[in-house]
Write a protein that holds these residues in place. Structure first.
Motif, PDB file in Angstrom:
ATOM      1  N   MET A   1       0.867  -4.451  -3.054  1.00 42.58           N
ATOM      2  CA  MET A   1       0.057  -3.250  -2.731  1.00 42.58           C
ATOM      3  C   MET A   1      -0.368  -3.286  -1.266  1.00 42.58           C
ATOM      4  O   MET A   1      -0.690  -4.358  -0.742  1.00 42.58           O
ATOM      5  N   GLN A   2      -0.349  -2.125  -0.612  1.00 43.61           N
ATOM      6  CA  GLN A   2      -0.748  -2.098   0.797  1.00 43.61           C
ATOM      7  C   GLN A   2      -2.232  -2.469   0.938  1.00 43.61           C
ATOM      8  O   GLN A   2      -3.047  -2.118   0.082  1.00 43.61           O
ATOM      9  N   ARG A   3      -2.523  -3.132   2.037  1.00 48.41           N
ATOM     10  CA  ARG A   3      -3.932  -3.448   2.332  1.00 48.41           C
ATOM     11  C   ARG A   3      -4.530  -2.228   3.040  1.00 48.41           C
ATOM     12  O   ARG A   3      -3.989  -1.751   4.042  1.00 48.41           O
ATOM     13  N   ILE A   4      -5.631  -1.744   2.495  1.00 44.92           N
ATOM     14  CA  ILE A   4      -6.207  -0.504   3.048  1.00 44.92           C
ATOM     15  C   ILE A   4      -7.469  -0.812   3.852  1.00 44.92           C
ATOM     16  O   ILE A   4      -8.300  -1.621   3.438  1.00 44.92           O
ATOM     17  N   ASP A  22     -11.299   0.498  -7.114  1.00 44.33           N
ATOM     18  CA  ASP A  22     -11.125   0.465  -8.577  1.00 44.33           C
ATOM     19  C   ASP A  22      -9.651   0.541  -8.973  1.00 44.33           C
ATOM     20  O   ASP A  22      -9.269   0.088 -10.046  1.00 44.33           O
ATOM     21  N   ALA A  23      -8.816   1.147  -8.090  1.00 42.70           N
ATOM     22  CA  ALA A  23      -7.381   1.235  -8.390  1.00 42.70           C
ATOM     23  C   ALA A  23      -6.662  -0.083  -8.073  1.00 42.70           C
ATOM     24  O   ALA A  23      -5.453  -0.198  -8.268  1.00 42.70           O
ATOM     25  N   GLY A  24      -7.410  -1.057  -7.524  1.00 44.14           N
ATOM     26  CA  GLY A  24      -6.827  -2.380  -7.314  1.00 44.14           C
ATOM     27  C   GLY A  24      -6.440  -2.690  -5.876  1.00 44.14           C
ATOM     28  O   GLY A  24      -5.889  -3.757  -5.600  1.00 44.14           O
ATOM     29  N   TYR A  25      -6.687  -1.743  -4.959  1.00 45.52           N
ATOM     30  CA  TYR A  25      -6.357  -2.006  -3.556  1.00 45.52           C
ATOM     31  C   TYR A  25      -7.387  -2.960  -2.944  1.00 45.52           C
ATOM     32  O   TYR A  25      -8.574  -2.896  -3.283  1.00 45.52           O
ATOM     33  N   SER A  26      -6.905  -3.819  -2.025  1.00 46.12           N
ATOM     34  CA  SER A  26      -7.863  -4.612  -1.242  1.00 46.12           C
ATOM     35  C   SER A  26      -8.350  -3.710  -0.103  1.00 46.12           C
ATOM     36  O   SER A  26      -7.574  -2.948   0.477  1.00 46.12           O
ATOM     37  N   ALA A  55      -8.397  -2.294  11.516  1.00 51.19           N
ATOM     38  CA  ALA A  55      -6.952  -2.093  11.712  1.00 51.19           C
ATOM     39  C   ALA A  55      -6.198  -3.415  11.673  1.00 51.19           C
ATOM     40  O   ALA A  55      -5.113  -3.510  11.088  1.00 51.19           O
ATOM     41  N   ALA A  56      -6.793  -4.441  12.268  1.00 48.82           N
ATOM     42  CA  ALA A  56      -6.121  -5.748  12.324  1.00 48.82           C
ATOM     43  C   ALA A  56      -5.911  -6.323  10.923  1.00 48.82           C
ATOM     44  O   ALA A  56      -4.996  -7.117  10.709  1.00 48.82           O
ATOM     45  N   ALA A  57      -6.744  -5.917   9.963  1.00 48.47           N
ATOM     46  CA  ALA A  57      -6.667  -6.487   8.613  1.00 48.47           C
ATOM     47  C   ALA A  57      -5.948  -5.569   7.618  1.00 48.47           C
ATOM     48  O   ALA A  57      -5.960  -5.833   6.417  1.00 48.47           O
ATOM     49  N   SER A  58      -5.320  -4.483   8.109  1.00 49.54           N
ATOM     50  CA  SER A  58      -4.826  -3.460   7.174  1.00 49.54           C
ATOM     51  C   SER A  58      -3.388  -3.022   7.449  1.00 49.54           C
ATOM     52  O   SER A  58      -2.902  -3.129   8.565  1.00 49.54           O
ATOM     53  N   ASP A  59      -2.738  -2.494   6.394  1.00 47.34           N
ATOM     54  CA  ASP A  59      -1.425  -1.854   6.548  1.00 47.34           C
ATOM     55  C   ASP A  59      -1.592  -0.347   6.740  1.00 47.34           C
ATOM     56  O   ASP A  59      -0.808   0.295   7.429  1.00 47.34           O
ATOM     57  N   VAL A  60      -2.607   0.202   6.076  1.00 42.81           N
ATOM     58  CA  VAL A  60      -2.910   1.633   6.186  1.00 42.81           C
ATOM     59  C   VAL A  60      -4.405   1.761   6.465  1.00 42.81           C
ATOM     60  O   VAL A  60      -5.219   1.142   5.770  1.00 42.81           O
ATOM     61  N   VAL A  61      -4.771   2.514   7.500  1.00 43.11           N
ATOM     62  CA  VAL A  61      -6.196   2.739   7.788  1.00 43.11           C
ATOM     63  C   VAL A  61      -6.535   4.198   7.506  1.00 43.11           C
ATOM     64  O   VAL A  61      -5.866   5.108   8.017  1.00 43.11           O
TER      65      VAL A  61
END
Ligand SMILES: NC(=O)c1ccc[n+]([C@@H]2O[C@H](COP(=O)([O-])OP(=O)(O)OC[C@H]3O[C@@H](n4cnc5c(N)ncnc54)[C@H](OP(=O)(O)O)[C@@H]3O)[C@@H](O)[C@H]2O)c1
Length: 292
Positions: A1-4, A22-26, A55-61
């Motif tokens: 799952m993408q990190r958001i 709640d959908a399970g995304y970090s 941004a540094a910690a995510s795939d999608v912001v």
């Protein structure tokens, strides 16, 4: 799952980010006023010190802030998302902003090989918390497809308007001029009913069926009747959207007489010190004009 990453935990952002958690995304989050992140962090979100750190910690912001200036600040500012963005990061601005700003931010993002989508929403904080928003998206179809599962977690209806940035925010202005005018019409109906001695609840009752039925009366009617103007969608935010709709019309020669009247009523509400209240407080402006 993408990190958001999620930036902007206001009335809407809090519910939207909770749905993603709640959908399970970090989820890594930042908000200008830090305490608004408390509940979300208790539920498992991680705090970052700035939009750049998000941004540094995510795939999608995802950004969900007030207006054009705020989006520009959190994405392009000195501690903004683009500061630490790596190529292929996807930035989704879900704020309702001026389309020209969506295009300008997308151009700045492209310089860093960052993909940008403008994806404003319809709904309200309750709808956001239920994951039932409407989302309209402008930007490359490939990025849209990549983000679709994220949108699906938050929305009941998703529309990809087109490949060009700014098309999502353009459609949002079109949507909100209908809402602004419908709230104005609903408020006028309730004030007229009051003046002629008809219980406003009877207006709600009869307009729940037939051609006069509107979402505006269904959601805002009870608030107006109870005189509960706690903010769900503020006067300031509706004023911003209708101002941007007028600018859009100015650029293409469309004529929006009803929108301009709604805008003036919102201006009056702001002048009377009610900018932070819900936009259905135009009822109070009309009551004053009617001597109630
Ligand atoms: N409310 C609705 O029913 C609704 C429905 C559809 C779309 N929208 C749109 O969604 C967006 C958010 O609306 P909302 O109702 O959630 O508004 P809100 O409760 O006022 O939240 C605004 C958010 O933007 C942040 N912000 C504002 N200026 C900033 C800046 N210069 N730098 C960094 N952060 C900044 C605020 O931070 P602080 O917490 O520090 O103030 C807050 O997190 C708006 O574009 C609105 O038009 C709202």
């Amino acid at each position: 799952m993408q990190r958001i990453g999620f930036i902007g935990l206001g009335l809407m952002g809090r519910g939207m980010s909770r749905v993603l958690l709640d959908a399970g995304y970090s989820l890594t989050v930042w908000n200008r006023t830090t305490k608004k992140a408390d509940e979300l962090m208790k539920a498992g979100a991680v705090w970052a010190g700035s939009p750049a750190e998000v941004a540094a910690a995510s795939d999608v912001v995802i950004t969900m802030v007030t207006d054009s200036a705020a989006s520009e600040e959190v994405i392009c500012g000195p501690a903004g998302v683009l500061k630490s963005a790596r190529p292929d990061l996807c930035v989704v601005d879900m704020s309702s902003i001026a389309p020209e700003m969506s295009r300008a931010i997308a151009a700045r993002a492209r310089e860093k090989s960052v993909i940008m989508l403008d994806a404003p929403v319809t709904g309200n904080p309750k709808v956001a918390a239920a994951g039932k928003l409407g989302i309209m998206v402008g930007g490359p179809v490939e990025a849209f497809e990549k983000c679709k599962p994220i949108f699906e977690a938050m929305a009941a209806k998703i529309v990809h308007v087109g490949e060009k940035n700014g098309l999502g925010t353009t459609l949002k202005l079109i949507n909100n001029l209908i809402l602004g005018v419908a709230i104005q019409a609903s408020a006028e109906a309730l004030v007229l009913a009051e003046k002629v001695g008809i219980d406003p609840r009877k207006v709600m009752e009869i307009t729940s069926v037939g051609g006069a039925r509107t979402g505006a009366m269904e959601t805002r009617g009870p608030w107006m009747i109870e005189r509960n103007f706690d903010p769900h969608f503020t006067v300031h935010n509706m004023y911003k959207d209708l101002s941007n709709a007028m600018k859009l019309a100015d650029g293409c020669g469309a004529v929006l007489p009803a929108t301009s009247i709604s805008l003036e009523m919102l201006r009056a509400a702001r002048s009377q010190g009610d900018g932070e209240k819900d936009s259905c407080i135009v009822l109070k402006v009309l009551e004053r004009l009617a001597g109630l």
